[in-house]
Design an enzyme around this catalytic site. Sequence first.
Site, PDB file in Angstrom:
ATOM      1  N   CYS A 102      62.358   0.071  31.298  1.00  0.00           N
ATOM      2  CA  CYS A 102      61.091   0.744  31.561  1.00  0.00           C
ATOM      3  C   CYS A 102      60.492   1.315  30.274  1.00  0.00           C
ATOM      4  O   CYS A 102      59.972   0.567  29.456  1.00  0.00           O
ATOM      5  CB  CYS A 102      61.269   1.802  32.644  1.00  0.00           C
ATOM      6  SG  CYS A 102      59.718   2.176  33.474  1.00  0.00           S
ATOM      7  N   LEU A 103      60.619   2.618  30.029  1.00  0.00           N
ATOM      8  CA  LEU A 103      60.145   3.178  28.775  1.00  0.00           C
ATOM      9  C   LEU A 103      60.816   2.455  27.601  1.00  0.00           C
ATOM     10  O   LEU A 103      60.206   2.256  26.553  1.00  0.00           O
ATOM     11  CB  LEU A 103      60.465   4.678  28.714  1.00  0.00           C
ATOM     12  CG  LEU A 103      60.033   5.386  27.442  1.00  0.00           C
ATOM     13  CD1 LEU A 103      58.527   5.443  27.334  1.00  0.00           C
ATOM     14  CD2 LEU A 103      60.612   6.791  27.386  1.00  0.00           C
TER      15      LEU A 103
ATOM     16  N   HIS B 145      63.482  -1.228  36.791  1.00  0.00           N
ATOM     17  CA  HIS B 145      64.755  -0.507  36.676  1.00  0.00           C
ATOM     18  C   HIS B 145      65.886  -1.304  37.333  1.00  0.00           C
ATOM     19  O   HIS B 145      66.198  -1.077  38.507  1.00  0.00           O
ATOM     20  CB  HIS B 145      64.644   0.865  37.340  1.00  0.00           C
ATOM     21  CG  HIS B 145      63.773   1.811  36.600  1.00  0.00           C
ATOM     22  ND1 HIS B 145      64.236   2.644  35.604  1.00  0.00           N
ATOM     23  CD2 HIS B 145      62.438   2.038  36.688  1.00  0.00           C
ATOM     24  CE1 HIS B 145      63.234   3.356  35.123  1.00  0.00           C
ATOM     25  NE2 HIS B 145      62.133   3.008  35.769  1.00  0.00           N
TER      26      HIS B 145
ATOM     27  N   GLY C 232      62.018   6.959  30.794  1.00  0.00           N
ATOM     28  CA  GLY C 232      61.694   8.350  30.512  1.00  0.00           C
ATOM     29  C   GLY C 232      60.202   8.569  30.465  1.00  0.00           C
ATOM     30  O   GLY C 232      59.413   7.641  30.625  1.00  0.00           O
TER      31      GLY C 232
ATOM     32  N   LEU D 263      80.740  19.380  45.344  1.00  0.00           N
ATOM     33  CA  LEU D 263      82.048  18.938  45.832  1.00  0.00           C
ATOM     34  C   LEU D 263      82.163  17.419  45.844  1.00  0.00           C
ATOM     35  O   LEU D 263      83.242  16.878  46.090  1.00  0.00           O
ATOM     36  CB  LEU D 263      82.250  19.425  47.273  1.00  0.00           C
ATOM     37  CG  LEU D 263      82.662  20.868  47.458  1.00  0.00           C
ATOM     38  CD1 LEU D 263      82.605  21.231  48.934  1.00  0.00           C
ATOM     39  CD2 LEU D 263      84.075  21.090  46.923  1.00  0.00           C
ATOM     40  N   GLY D 264      81.068  16.751  45.632  1.00  0.00           N
ATOM     41  CA  GLY D 264      81.094  15.294  45.744  1.00  0.00           C
ATOM     42  C   GLY D 264      80.949  14.833  47.184  1.00  0.00           C
ATOM     43  O   GLY D 264      81.513  13.807  47.573  1.00  0.00           O
ATOM     44  N   LYS D 265      80.190  15.589  47.977  1.00  0.00           N
ATOM     45  CA  LYS D 265      79.951  15.182  49.372  1.00  0.00           C
ATOM     46  C   LYS D 265      79.323  13.796  49.439  1.00  0.00           C
ATOM     47  O   LYS D 265      79.623  13.021  50.345  1.00  0.00           O
ATOM     48  CB  LYS D 265      78.975  16.155  50.060  1.00  0.00           C
ATOM     49  CG  LYS D 265      79.504  17.528  50.295  1.00  0.00           C
ATOM     50  CD  LYS D 265      78.613  18.286  51.256  1.00  0.00           C
ATOM     51  CE  LYS D 265      77.181  18.476  50.806  1.00  0.00           C
ATOM     52  NZ  LYS D 265      76.974  19.400  49.686  1.00  0.00           N
TER      53      LYS D 265
ATOM     54  N   ILE E 179      70.499  30.200  52.583  1.00  0.00           N
ATOM     55  CA  ILE E 179      69.364  30.491  53.462  1.00  0.00           C
ATOM     56  C   ILE E 179      68.544  29.237  53.725  1.00  0.00           C
ATOM     57  O   ILE E 179      68.159  28.924  54.841  1.00  0.00           O
ATOM     58  CB  ILE E 179      68.471  31.581  52.840  1.00  0.00           C
ATOM     59  CG1 ILE E 179      69.233  32.921  52.836  1.00  0.00           C
ATOM     60  CG2 ILE E 179      67.153  31.730  53.604  1.00  0.00           C
ATOM     61  CD1 ILE E 179      68.521  34.034  52.101  1.00  0.00           C
TER      62      ILE E 179
ATOM     63  N   GLU F  99      50.257   6.866  26.541  1.00  0.00           N
ATOM     64  CA  GLU F  99      50.965   8.038  27.080  1.00  0.00           C
ATOM     65  C   GLU F  99      51.268   9.042  25.965  1.00  0.00           C
ATOM     66  O   GLU F  99      51.279  10.241  26.195  1.00  0.00           O
ATOM     67  CB  GLU F  99      52.275   7.589  27.769  1.00  0.00           C
ATOM     68  CG  GLU F  99      53.062   8.741  28.370  1.00  0.00           C
ATOM     69  CD  GLU F  99      54.356   8.316  29.060  1.00  0.00           C
ATOM     70  OE1 GLU F  99      54.698   7.111  29.037  1.00  0.00           O
ATOM     71  OE2 GLU F  99      55.035   9.205  29.597  1.00  0.00           O
TER      72      GLU F  99
ATOM     73  N   GLU G   8      68.900  -0.974  37.043  1.00  0.00           N
ATOM     74  CA  GLU G   8      70.073  -0.132  37.338  1.00  0.00           C
ATOM     75  C   GLU G   8      70.155   0.281  38.804  1.00  0.00           C
ATOM     76  O   GLU G   8      71.219   0.657  39.278  1.00  0.00           O
ATOM     77  CB  GLU G   8      70.094   1.109  36.429  1.00  0.00           C
ATOM     78  CG  GLU G   8      68.994   2.141  36.660  1.00  0.00           C
ATOM     79  CD  GLU G   8      67.746   1.901  35.825  1.00  0.00           C
ATOM     80  OE1 GLU G   8      67.494   0.746  35.430  1.00  0.00           O
ATOM     81  OE2 GLU G   8      67.008   2.879  35.587  1.00  0.00           O
TER      82      GLU G   8
ATOM     83  N   MET H 196      61.542  -0.641  27.413  1.00  0.00           N
ATOM     84  CA  MET H 196      60.800  -1.881  27.130  1.00  0.00           C
ATOM     85  C   MET H 196      59.491  -1.566  26.430  1.00  0.00           C
ATOM     86  O   MET H 196      59.095  -2.236  25.477  1.00  0.00           O
ATOM     87  CB  MET H 196      60.507  -2.652  28.417  1.00  0.00           C
ATOM     88  CG  MET H 196      59.383  -3.652  28.187  1.00  0.00           C
ATOM     89  SD  MET H 196      59.053  -4.783  29.510  1.00  0.00           S
ATOM     90  CE  MET H 196      57.294  -4.994  29.295  1.00  0.00           C
TER      91      MET H 196
END
Length: 533
Positions: A382-383, A508, A355, A15-17, A149, A406, A510, A385
């Site tokens: 990050c990745l 990051h 990523g 709902l975009g709470k 629940i 990696e 962002e 770069m």
Amino acid sequence: MTKYIFITGGVVSSLGKGIIAASLGRLLRARGFSVINQKFDPYINVDPGTMSPFQHGEVFVTDDGAETDLDLGHYERFTDTSLGKYNNVTSGSVYQHVIKKERRGDYLGATVQVIPHITNEIKSRINGATKQFKPDFQLIEIGGTVGDIESLPFVEAIRQFKAEAGIGNAISIHCTLLPYLSTSGELKTKPSQHSVNVLRSYGIQPEILVCRTTRPIPKTEREKLALFCSVPKEAVIECRDMKSIYEVPLALETQNMAKVVLDMLRVEDRKADLKAWEQLVERIKNPKKTVKVAIAGKYTKLSDAYISVVESLKHAGYANDCAIDIKWINSEDCIDGKECKKLLSDVQAVVVPGGFGVRGIEGKLNVIKYARENNLPFLGLCLGMQCAVIEYARNVAGLKGANSAEFDEHAEYPVIDLMLEQKNVQGYGGTMRLGAYDCVLKKASKAYKAYGKEKISERHRHRYEVNNEYLQQIADAGLVFSGMSPDGMLAEVVELPKLDWFVACQFHPEFKSRPDKPHPLFKGLIDAAIKGK
Ligand code: GLN
């Protein structure tokens, strides 16, 4: 004394709470109050750090290194307040703590139960955040939908908390959906009534209803909602779909939502200073130009996976009266230079975001090569770069077999390698290099010019880093390492000074961009994109 506002949702999820909680936060901040937001997530994961971005969207990282729900990004962007590990609470973290105490013998032989032990722990998380921030208002959003629940212990904890706080100290806001039936041309209130009934069956009477709707709520429906849900008419707040999420605070302000909240919490209303926000929304609604920016990643099917990146691009656009048209590119499609040309020739900038894992890496390298060779403004995160360093090592510095450990443990030139302190780390979840670390920028670099200062602090989330054994060789070939950790050991920013904007960072950025304060590195990218166009 801190006043508490709980936010639940009903009828449907999504709902975009988070946006509603963040927007109310903005309205209170505009009145000079201090505000923090908290998110309670009913799942069993200790935090979302180990969850796939496809399932859960982006993992938002705080200054203190918590891996949190993406709603914390909305809270920070709307309220311009930096949050931390107390601001996101999951069932997993609550149970983990209670079970640890039980094993330690803290409960002195008592039977450990959901009520009171789990609910006490939830309440102590509310109080813990109050103690840390001492805010005027604490807004607490419960993830999921009332009736699930798994959210029951949280709802029960709110019931107890409200009763203990006393009238006028805590209220709850219930967000619902009013579906529109085109055949009868009506907005229907029944699902909302039922949802409020579910909440009441847990002992919580909401004080305010926020109704998501695609069209205005007619007076009769408003009255019906007020009557059946036992809230005052002025406490039925309409929240229509908007073009930009940043319009939501203003839409709520025109309905006096903050005043209704303040009255209920017995706090005197203050004059709201929303001028800057109104100007922001004006700029958002009336862009004078558009640039197209590609995001080349692997979670492109779910835009929430890169939500802070998308928002940061938009923020940089707002500052330039410029709309951002995002082109999602699956890096796996970028199989060679020809494909890259096809996919990138209509964009004015490209971002290669963060990523994990090898899938799509070769495509990212092709994208970066294309950007470098064609002077297409590029920002690597990050990745992104790490890929920029691999690409430069392979194609310019003569290290043909360059790779990240990696992706290939036996790489001929592991120019990206596991950080020393990561070598003995076992297990996942909270084990990466996380949170804010300082970085020192080289004077006269593009990054330095963008930030306008030498020492910066940015948020991190990574295990691998540039391997210093190869740094000199890559630097000699022309890649400038323009940002380093203060001890000079970790490469944090790289750039190519001759290109219009070719900058990549290990951190990051962002996570720190705000709608009215775009991040310098995103601003640099969009400025270059506009100029190039
Ligand atoms: N996978 C890389 C690392 O762990 C990059 C992480 C990221 O982009 N957040 O270092």
